[in-house]
Design an enzyme around this catalytic site. Structure first.
Site, PDB file in Angstrom:
ATOM      1  N   GLU A 149       5.727 -47.182 -71.114  1.00 59.67           N
ATOM      2  CA  GLU A 149       5.240 -46.948 -72.477  1.00 59.67           C
ATOM      3  C   GLU A 149       3.848 -47.542 -72.715  1.00 59.67           C
ATOM      4  O   GLU A 149       3.144 -47.098 -73.621  1.00 59.67           O
ATOM      5  CB  GLU A 149       6.264 -47.476 -73.496  1.00 59.67           C
ATOM      6  CG  GLU A 149       7.524 -46.608 -73.506  1.00 59.67           C
ATOM      7  CD  GLU A 149       8.658 -47.159 -74.347  1.00 59.67           C
ATOM      8  OE1 GLU A 149       9.412 -46.361 -74.922  1.00 59.67           O
ATOM      9  OE2 GLU A 149       8.827 -48.400 -74.424  1.00 59.67           O
ATOM     10  N   ASP A 203      14.576 -37.269 -75.592  1.00 65.49           N
ATOM     11  CA  ASP A 203      15.936 -36.737 -75.375  1.00 65.49           C
ATOM     12  C   ASP A 203      16.606 -36.537 -76.739  1.00 65.49           C
ATOM     13  O   ASP A 203      16.058 -36.924 -77.761  1.00 65.49           O
ATOM     14  CB  ASP A 203      16.763 -37.704 -74.510  1.00 65.49           C
ATOM     15  CG  ASP A 203      16.864 -39.080 -75.134  1.00 65.49           C
ATOM     16  OD1 ASP A 203      16.011 -39.937 -74.853  1.00 65.49           O
ATOM     17  OD2 ASP A 203      17.775 -39.290 -75.972  1.00 65.49           O
TER      18      ASP A 203
HETATM   19  O1  OS5 Z   1      13.686 -49.020 -74.401  1.00 68.35           O
HETATM   20  C1  OS5 Z   1      14.851 -48.239 -74.415  1.00 68.35           C
HETATM   21  C2  OS5 Z   1      14.945 -47.496 -75.716  1.00 68.35           C
HETATM   22  N1  OS5 Z   1      14.015 -46.409 -75.527  1.00 68.35           N
HETATM   23  C3  OS5 Z   1      14.059 -45.357 -76.559  1.00 68.35           C
HETATM   24  C4  OS5 Z   1      15.124 -44.303 -76.361  1.00 68.35           C
HETATM   25  C5  OS5 Z   1      16.474 -44.431 -76.681  1.00 68.35           C
HETATM   26  N2  OS5 Z   1      17.199 -45.448 -77.174  1.00 68.35           N
HETATM   27  C6  OS5 Z   1      18.514 -45.255 -77.378  1.00 68.35           C
HETATM   28  N3  OS5 Z   1      19.148 -44.096 -77.100  1.00 68.35           N
HETATM   29  C7  OS5 Z   1      18.455 -43.034 -76.641  1.00 68.35           C
HETATM   30  N4  OS5 Z   1      19.088 -41.868 -76.392  1.00 68.35           N
HETATM   31  C8  OS5 Z   1      17.065 -43.189 -76.412  1.00 68.35           C
HETATM   32  N5  OS5 Z   1      16.115 -42.350 -75.953  1.00 68.35           N
HETATM   33  C9  OS5 Z   1      14.934 -43.026 -75.899  1.00 68.35           C
HETATM   34  C10 OS5 Z   1      14.082 -46.023 -74.152  1.00 68.35           C
HETATM   35  C11 OS5 Z   1      14.770 -47.121 -73.390  1.00 68.35           C
HETATM   36  C12 OS5 Z   1      16.138 -46.639 -72.953  1.00 68.35           C
HETATM   37  S1  OS5 Z   1      16.948 -47.659 -71.809  1.00 68.35           S
HETATM   38  C13 OS5 Z   1      16.367 -46.943 -70.328  1.00 68.35           C
HETATM   39  C14 OS5 Z   1      16.694 -47.748 -69.087  1.00 68.35           C
HETATM   40  C15 OS5 Z   1      16.220 -47.007 -67.886  1.00 68.35           C
HETATM   41  C16 OS5 Z   1      16.120 -47.822 -66.640  1.00 68.35           C
HETATM   42  N6  OS5 Z   1      17.069 -48.576 -66.146  1.00 68.35           N
HETATM   43  N7  OS5 Z   1      16.654 -49.108 -65.002  1.00 68.35           N
HETATM   44  N8  OS5 Z   1      15.439 -48.679 -64.792  1.00 68.35           N
HETATM   45  C17 OS5 Z   1      15.058 -47.883 -65.761  1.00 68.35           C
HETATM   46  C18 OS5 Z   1      14.659 -49.027 -63.581  1.00 68.35           C
HETATM   47  C19 OS5 Z   1      14.148 -50.426 -63.615  1.00 68.35           C
HETATM   48  C20 OS5 Z   1      14.565 -51.326 -62.672  1.00 68.35           C
HETATM   49  C21 OS5 Z   1      14.076 -52.624 -62.683  1.00 68.35           C
HETATM   50  C22 OS5 Z   1      13.163 -53.022 -63.647  1.00 68.35           C
HETATM   51  C23 OS5 Z   1      12.751 -52.106 -64.597  1.00 68.35           C
HETATM   52  C24 OS5 Z   1      13.225 -50.794 -64.572  1.00 68.35           C
END
Ligand code: OS5
Length: 230
Positions: free
Chosen positions: A12, A196
């Site tokens: 972001e 999404d």
């Molecule tokens: O910051 C979180 C909220 N954001 C907005 C969002 C959201 N929130 C709630 N429900 C939804 N349907 C949403 N759509 C957009 C986005 C973000 C969501 S949590 C994503 C986690 C993804 C992830 N997990 N592991 N990694 C990425 C890889 C990683 C590994 C190590 C270190 C960092 C990343």
């Protein structure tokens, strides 16, 4: 004026950092903060990590440690309103915490004593964003954003949040940033581009559109910065 630009995930803020020629990296309280001079104005850029607790820490640090005077948040969100499609921009008029529940004591969802269900965003910043949108020929929807420590990928939960908070979009950091800024009298602006629809396909859609939607939001945020320093 010292302007903060915050995201939750590296993706972001990556497009913001890409636009800055040089910046200084400062490590503080487990996060990296990027300080830059942009068109003569000081910027502090950081991603907090995901969720209300980390975003509270980062917003507080930016205000209390780095001395920022305006908070801009850029990121992605899940759509609730059927008007919002992937890539569309939403600016928060007000925000609430959808997972805050002491209803057992007769309080409404999202409410704690001495708090309020919604925190209102800065009206002037919203008006500035409308001026920016019309200048660049983009549409920005003004709406209610609901925040909680949950990636919502479930139609039933999404509809409940929509109905209970009259929310148009949901995410995991906006309301906590809003609470901090409101308490410390710092004007804030929360912008999200849809990644999404918070439904059963949400995680796939999120993975597919995180980068492009984060770019959409960041591009608009930089136009906001240009307008603020004009
Ligand atoms: O910051 C979180 C909220 N954001 C907005 C969002 C959201 N929130 C709630 N429900 C939804 N349907 C949403 N759509 C957009 C986005 C973000 C969501 S949590 C994503 C986690 C993804 C992830 N997990 N592991 N990694 C990425 C890889 C990683 C590994 C190590 C270190 C960092 C990343």
């Amino acid at each position: 004026m010292k302007i903060a630009i915050m995201g939750a995930m590296p993706e972001e803020i990556a497009p913001i950092l890409k636009r800055l020629e040089t910046y200084k990296t400062i490590e503080y309280a487990g996060n990296k903060y990027y300080e830059a001079s942009y068109k003569g104005v000081d910027l502090v850029v950081a991603y907090s990590k995901i969720g209300k607790v980390f975003s509270t820490l980062t917003a507080t640090t930016m205000i209390e440690h780095f001395g920022i005077s305006v908070m801009l948040f850029s990121g992605v969100a899940g759509a609730i309103s059927s008007e919002l499609k992937v890539g569309d921009l939403i600016v928060a008029s007000k925000l609430s915490q959808h997972d805050l529940d002491i209803t057992a004591f007769g309080h409404p969802y999202g409410y704690v004593p001495e708090g309020s269900v919604y925190v209102e965003a800065d009206r002037k910043m919203i008006e500035i964003s409308k001026a920016v949108a019309s200048e660049i020929g983009k549409t920005v929807k003004e709406g209610i954003i609901a925040t909680g420590d949950q990636f919502v990928a479930n139609e039933e939960r999404k509809n409940w949040i929509g109905k209970t908070f009259n929310a148009d979009a949901l995410e995991m950091e906006g309301a906590s940033v809003a609470v901090v800024c409101d308490a410390l009298n710092v004007p804030f602006f929360i912008l999200r581009a849809i990644s999404d629809a918070a439904d059963m396909d949400a995680s796939f859609s999120f993975d597919e559109f995180l980068e492009t939607s984060a770019n959409e939001s960041a591009e608009f945020i930089m136009k906001m910065v240009d307008k603020l320093i004009d």
